[in-house]
Design a protein around this motif. Sequence first.
Motif, PDB file in Angstrom:
ATOM      1  N   ASP A  45      -0.611  12.690   6.371  1.00  0.00           N
ATOM      2  CA  ASP A  45      -1.469  11.793   7.135  1.00  0.00           C
ATOM      3  C   ASP A  45      -1.791  12.440   8.481  1.00  0.00           C
ATOM      4  O   ASP A  45      -0.925  12.512   9.363  1.00  0.00           O
ATOM      5  CB  ASP A  45      -0.776  10.452   7.343  1.00  0.00           C
ATOM      6  CG  ASP A  45      -1.738   9.366   7.832  1.00  0.00           C
ATOM      7  OD1 ASP A  45      -2.968   9.596   7.781  1.00  0.00           O
ATOM      8  OD2 ASP A  45      -1.256   8.299   8.264  1.00  0.00           O
ATOM      9  N   ARG A  98      -5.950  12.373   4.710  1.00  0.00           N
ATOM     10  CA  ARG A  98      -4.893  11.600   4.054  1.00  0.00           C
ATOM     11  C   ARG A  98      -4.766  12.085   2.622  1.00  0.00           C
ATOM     12  O   ARG A  98      -5.766  12.191   1.900  1.00  0.00           O
ATOM     13  CB  ARG A  98      -5.212  10.101   4.089  1.00  0.00           C
ATOM     14  CG  ARG A  98      -4.187   9.243   3.341  1.00  0.00           C
ATOM     15  CD  ARG A  98      -4.612   7.787   3.282  1.00  0.00           C
ATOM     16  NE  ARG A  98      -3.707   7.019   2.425  1.00  0.00           N
ATOM     17  CZ  ARG A  98      -2.969   6.018   2.835  1.00  0.00           C
ATOM     18  NH1 ARG A  98      -2.999   5.623   4.104  1.00  0.00           N
ATOM     19  NH2 ARG A  98      -2.175   5.368   1.991  1.00  0.00           N
ATOM     20  N   GLU A 129      -1.923  13.080  -5.714  1.00  0.00           N
ATOM     21  CA  GLU A 129      -3.271  13.634  -5.570  1.00  0.00           C
ATOM     22  C   GLU A 129      -3.234  15.159  -5.573  1.00  0.00           C
ATOM     23  O   GLU A 129      -2.249  15.785  -5.161  1.00  0.00           O
ATOM     24  CB  GLU A 129      -3.910  13.162  -4.263  1.00  0.00           C
ATOM     25  CG  GLU A 129      -4.476  11.764  -4.302  1.00  0.00           C
ATOM     26  CD  GLU A 129      -5.423  11.511  -3.134  1.00  0.00           C
ATOM     27  OE1 GLU A 129      -6.625  11.341  -3.389  1.00  0.00           O
ATOM     28  OE2 GLU A 129      -4.958  11.495  -1.975  1.00  0.00           O
ATOM     29  N   THR A 159       2.400  16.435  -5.728  1.00  0.00           N
ATOM     30  CA  THR A 159       1.253  16.248  -4.842  1.00  0.00           C
ATOM     31  C   THR A 159       0.860  17.602  -4.277  1.00  0.00           C
ATOM     32  O   THR A 159       1.725  18.372  -3.840  1.00  0.00           O
ATOM     33  CB  THR A 159       1.607  15.284  -3.690  1.00  0.00           C
ATOM     34  OG1 THR A 159       2.033  14.034  -4.251  1.00  0.00           O
ATOM     35  CG2 THR A 159       0.413  15.054  -2.777  1.00  0.00           C
ATOM     36  N   ASP A 164      -2.481  11.113  -0.749  1.00  0.00           N
ATOM     37  CA  ASP A 164      -1.544  10.159  -1.331  1.00  0.00           C
ATOM     38  C   ASP A 164      -0.718  10.806  -2.449  1.00  0.00           C
ATOM     39  O   ASP A 164      -1.109  11.850  -2.991  1.00  0.00           O
ATOM     40  CB  ASP A 164      -2.301   8.947  -1.873  1.00  0.00           C
ATOM     41  CG  ASP A 164      -2.879   8.075  -0.766  1.00  0.00           C
ATOM     42  OD1 ASP A 164      -2.196   7.916   0.271  1.00  0.00           O
ATOM     43  OD2 ASP A 164      -4.000   7.558  -0.925  1.00  0.00           O
ATOM     44  N   PRO A 165       0.407  10.185  -2.801  1.00  0.00           N
ATOM     45  CA  PRO A 165       1.255  10.746  -3.864  1.00  0.00           C
ATOM     46  C   PRO A 165       0.491  10.981  -5.155  1.00  0.00           C
ATOM     47  O   PRO A 165      -0.284  10.125  -5.605  1.00  0.00           O
ATOM     48  CB  PRO A 165       2.333   9.667  -4.045  1.00  0.00           C
ATOM     49  CG  PRO A 165       2.415   8.976  -2.726  1.00  0.00           C
ATOM     50  CD  PRO A 165       1.004   8.961  -2.220  1.00  0.00           C
ATOM     51  N   MET A 204       0.843  -1.201   0.000  1.00  0.00           N
ATOM     52  CA  MET A 204       0.000   0.000   0.000  1.00  0.00           C
ATOM     53  C   MET A 204       0.876   1.248   0.000  1.00  0.00           C
ATOM     54  O   MET A 204       1.874   1.324   0.724  1.00  0.00           O
ATOM     55  CB  MET A 204      -0.912   0.010   1.231  1.00  0.00           C
ATOM     56  CG  MET A 204      -1.910   1.141   1.251  1.00  0.00           C
ATOM     57  SD  MET A 204      -3.051   0.986   2.653  1.00  0.00           S
ATOM     58  CE  MET A 204      -4.075   2.418   2.380  1.00  0.00           C
ATOM     59  N   THR A 205       0.540   2.213  -0.816  1.00  0.00           N
ATOM     60  CA  THR A 205       1.327   3.432  -0.917  1.00  0.00           C
ATOM     61  C   THR A 205       1.254   4.242   0.372  1.00  0.00           C
ATOM     62  O   THR A 205       0.193   4.417   0.951  1.00  0.00           O
ATOM     63  CB  THR A 205       0.811   4.303  -2.078  1.00  0.00           C
ATOM     64  OG1 THR A 205       0.835   3.540  -3.280  1.00  0.00           O
ATOM     65  CG2 THR A 205       1.673   5.545  -2.249  1.00  0.00           C
ATOM     66  N   SER A 206       2.411   4.727   0.817  1.00  0.00           N
ATOM     67  CA  SER A 206       2.443   5.551   2.020  1.00  0.00           C
ATOM     68  C   SER A 206       1.926   6.941   1.698  1.00  0.00           C
ATOM     69  O   SER A 206       2.263   7.508   0.645  1.00  0.00           O
ATOM     70  CB  SER A 206       3.872   5.649   2.563  1.00  0.00           C
ATOM     71  OG  SER A 206       4.361   4.379   2.932  1.00  0.00           O
ATOM     72  N   PRO A 207       1.105   7.517   2.569  1.00  0.00           N
ATOM     73  CA  PRO A 207       0.569   8.854   2.291  1.00  0.00           C
ATOM     74  C   PRO A 207       1.648   9.928   2.390  1.00  0.00           C
ATOM     75  O   PRO A 207       2.604   9.794   3.154  1.00  0.00           O
ATOM     76  CB  PRO A 207      -0.491   9.032   3.383  1.00  0.00           C
ATOM     77  CG  PRO A 207      -0.038   8.144   4.497  1.00  0.00           C
ATOM     78  CD  PRO A 207       0.601   6.966   3.838  1.00  0.00           C
TER      79      PRO A 207
END
Length: 267
Positions: free
Chosen positions: A7, A27, A32, A190, A29-30, A1-4
């Motif tokens: 967060d 949250r 976004e 991001t 994510d990369p 799972m991609t790290s945010p």
Amino acid sequence: MTSPVIDARGVHVRLGASHVLRGVDLRVDPGEVVALLGANGSGKSTLVRTVVGVLTPSQGEVSLLGHPLGNGVPWHRVGYVPQRVSAAAGVPSTAAEVVASGLLHGRRLALPRGWRDRAREALDQVGLADRADDATSQLSGGQQQRVLIARALVREPEVLVLDEPVAGVDRPSQEAFAATMTRLIGSGLTVLVVLHELGELAGLVTRAVVLRHGKVVHDGAPPRPHGGHDATGHEHVHPHTSELPVLTTEVGLTDGPLGTGSTEVGP
């Protein structure tokens, strides 16, 4: 799972007697592009200032780029454009000097070699390369705000946090900002941006988070633009004069790591 990239969990913020944020989760994510929306006083600016470490939550946790807020955060990978810039002690600054101050962070107290070229390149990204040597007092409000954006971009950040970047600026500056953001987002940047309305950024925003009275009331698809002020349910919030971006000629080159003028941010 991609790290945010960002967060925030269960964040409460109290400012004096005011309980501004009440258990906010956020949250990002990369890649976004997240818009923070809501009326004046809903807590949008408080949330972004907490995310970048200017404010300390009274409860909850915030991590940035995988690190809890504090000295461990790689602040050089973060760009921040505040809603308002306070004047700091210093001499009158040119646009290039203000942008170059974005290269100062942590223990870096001297500008690196080639800072003038890097500052001009950042100004070129916002369409102001030809104003690099002009005093900021000679620039319009919209141009001054674009200088602040260039100051964040000069770091070549991985995440960009902006607090009402187009509030009170003219249409050409809004269009120039949208064009700049289109290029940057296309390269994988991001973004977390506070807005009163989506406006020129409507096509770029991938997700909207709406705050009301310090709580998240919507986290999902951006709202569809209404036809106008008379459309049913339209909520248009005009920014207060005190919220308009201000950039004086006395912006010190030793402002905080994210250009906030605060010593509370970063290492």
